[in-house]
Design a protein around this motif. Sequence first.
Motif, short mmCIF file in Angstrom:
data_model
loop_
_atom_site.label_atom_id
_atom_site.label_comp_id
_atom_site.label_asym_id
_atom_site.label_seq_id
_atom_site.Cartn_x
_atom_site.Cartn_y
_atom_site.Cartn_z
N GLN A 182 0.83 -1.20 0.00
CA GLN A 182 0.00 0.00 0.00
C GLN A 182 0.87 1.25 0.00
OE1 GLN A 182 0.11 -2.72 2.13
NE2 GLN A 182 -0.75 -1.79 3.95
N GLU A 183 2.00 1.18 0.74
CA GLU A 183 2.83 2.38 0.88
C GLU A 183 3.42 2.80 -0.47
OE1 GLU A 183 3.40 -0.59 2.17
OE2 GLU A 183 5.26 -1.17 1.18
N ASN A 184 3.60 1.83 -1.39
CA ASN A 184 4.11 2.21 -2.71
C ASN A 184 3.10 3.06 -3.48
OD1 ASN A 184 5.49 -0.75 -2.27
ND2 ASN A 184 6.83 0.75 -3.24
N ILE A 185 1.82 2.78 -3.28
CA ILE A 185 0.80 3.60 -3.93
C ILE A 185 0.91 5.04 -3.42
CG2 ILE A 185 -1.69 3.91 -4.33
CD1 ILE A 185 -0.64 1.33 -5.60
N GLY A 186 1.10 5.17 -2.12
CA GLY A 186 1.28 6.50 -1.51
C GLY A 186 2.49 7.22 -2.07
N HIS A 187 3.54 6.45 -2.33
CA HIS A 187 4.75 7.06 -2.86
C HIS A 187 4.53 7.58 -4.30
CE1 HIS A 187 9.03 7.60 -3.64
NE2 HIS A 187 8.80 7.03 -4.81
N ILE A 188 3.88 6.75 -5.11
CA ILE A 188 3.60 7.17 -6.49
C ILE A 188 2.70 8.41 -6.47
CG2 ILE A 188 2.50 6.50 -8.67
CD1 ILE A 188 3.28 3.59 -8.00
N LYS A 189 1.74 8.39 -5.54
CA LYS A 189 0.86 9.54 -5.40
C LYS A 189 1.65 10.81 -5.10
CE LYS A 189 -2.85 11.96 -4.27
NZ LYS A 189 -3.79 12.44 -5.26
N SER A 190 2.62 10.72 -4.21
CA SER A 190 3.35 11.95 -3.87
C SER A 190 4.17 12.44 -5.06
CB SER A 190 4.19 11.82 -2.60
OG SER A 190 4.82 10.58 -2.55
N ARG A 191 4.66 11.52 -5.87
CA ARG A 191 5.36 11.99 -7.08
C ARG A 191 4.38 12.67 -8.04
NH1 ARG A 191 8.75 8.87 -11.70
NH2 ARG A 191 8.88 10.71 -13.03
N LEU A 192 3.20 12.09 -8.18
CA LEU A 192 2.21 12.69 -9.08
C LEU A 192 1.73 14.05 -8.57
CD1 LEU A 192 0.16 9.52 -10.11
CD2 LEU A 192 1.49 10.99 -11.64
N GLU A 193 1.69 14.19 -7.25
CA GLU A 193 1.27 15.49 -6.69
C GLU A 193 2.24 16.60 -7.08
OE1 GLU A 193 -1.74 16.44 -4.61
OE2 GLU A 193 -2.07 14.80 -6.02
N LEU A 194 3.51 16.25 -7.29
CA LEU A 194 4.48 17.26 -7.70
C LEU A 194 4.24 17.66 -9.15
CD1 LEU A 194 7.79 15.79 -6.20
CD2 LEU A 194 6.33 17.61 -5.28
N VAL A 195 3.87 16.69 -9.99
CA VAL A 195 3.72 16.94 -11.43
C VAL A 195 2.36 17.56 -11.75
CG1 VAL A 195 3.95 15.91 -13.72
CG2 VAL A 195 5.14 14.90 -11.77
N CYS A 196 1.31 16.99 -11.20
CA CYS A 196 -0.04 17.52 -11.46
C CYS A 196 -0.84 17.48 -10.17
CB CYS A 196 -0.75 16.76 -12.57
SG CYS A 196 -0.08 15.17 -13.04
#
Length: 331
Positions: free
Chosen positions: A104-118
């Motif tokens: 689950q924590e990997n989904i959170g990590h991908i989310k934080s990268r996406l929050e930077l881009v969009c």
Amino acid sequence: MWSSLYFLQLVAVLLVLGNTLGAHGTQLAYDYYKLSCPFVETIVKEEMLSIFLTDVSAPSAFLRLFFHDCQVQGCDASILLDSHDYFNQNPELASSKNFGIRKQENIGHIKSRLELVCPGQVSCADIIALAAKESVLFTGGPHINIPLGRKDSTIRTYSKQADANLPSPGITVDQFLHIFTSKGVNLEESVAILGAHTLGVGHCMNIVNRLYDKKPGDDDHQDGMDLAFKAMLRLKCPTRVPLTNLTVVSNDLTPLVFDNQYYTNILMGKGLFGIDSSISSDPRTKPIVGRFAADQNYFFNVFSSAFVKLSSTNALTHKKGEVRRQCNRIN
Ligand code: HEM
Ligand SMILES: *[C@@H]1O[C@H](CO)[C@@H](O)[C@H](O)[C@H]1NC(C)=O
């Protein structure tokens, strides 16, 4: 003459605009992020590749995470809500049906990268679905195109909802078919979606009932399980009540490859869970199992359409949900 041409052009432009707006409206769409986050799929793929390279068991974890998310109120990232807040001490993840859920924590990590881009655009529910589709592709399965635009749930969910909605390994074929046909998944597609068990592992606690519940003197062959396979499982899981939760057993012979080996295995009496065995003998599902075992491309095609349906049913769209800022908590 000219003015009517212009008029037609205007109509055409409006139609195109309407479609694009529609993508952000009330339905899932294949180009949902075209304007708001055009590289979302590339970014998720990149992140997934780096996870896969460090953990070969990751694809199976993401695929099961996706199913368990979608099985409780539709694919809405409800499974990611954790117990960080006082009001949710019993999150879905605390359910014993979610035992073994990882990543689950990997989904959170991908989310934080996406929050930077969009920022504020991509839902956690879409990230889970994209992670699952990448997992299938990376391990040798079909490339599946899925519509996007799921929103995340805004309602707190608890372990009791997971208890009630996630299936037990020993469900009957009727119960199994009901779960999927109620989502618009047909008979053939239901058999195909269980082919996800071509990846990954199970723990003894989900198997021991099949190994030790028999009364003495019962015919060991009555459940159709291959005797050598059963002996192997008894060695791996030697007690009726597992002493640890550490032992895992492969779902099929090739647990790291998305192929049709699962169907060959279950036809030979080597299905790990009760339901795996049951679909290989029930007269409704057995012919389909045989067809998938014989024709991998056919299995891939039916799996793909089942995956799209499972990922789309009851999705929250538009204002029925939100795009969480952090995947483990409601905004
Ligand atoms: C209704 C039917 C289903 C039942 C009863 C069922 C049951 C189970 C059980 C008991 C496990 C083992 C958990 C453990 O012991 O750690 C498991 C693992 C798994 N399931 Fe299912 N499942 C079903 C449908 C699905 C579907 C529809 C998918 C995906 C689309 C799926 C994907 C997986 C995967 C990939 C694993 C391996 C997880 C890992 O290696 O960590 N299952 N399933
Ligand atoms: C294994 O996990 C299950 C589910 O979380 C739990 O109920 C059980 O007590 C655990 N068993 C051991 C031996 O730790």
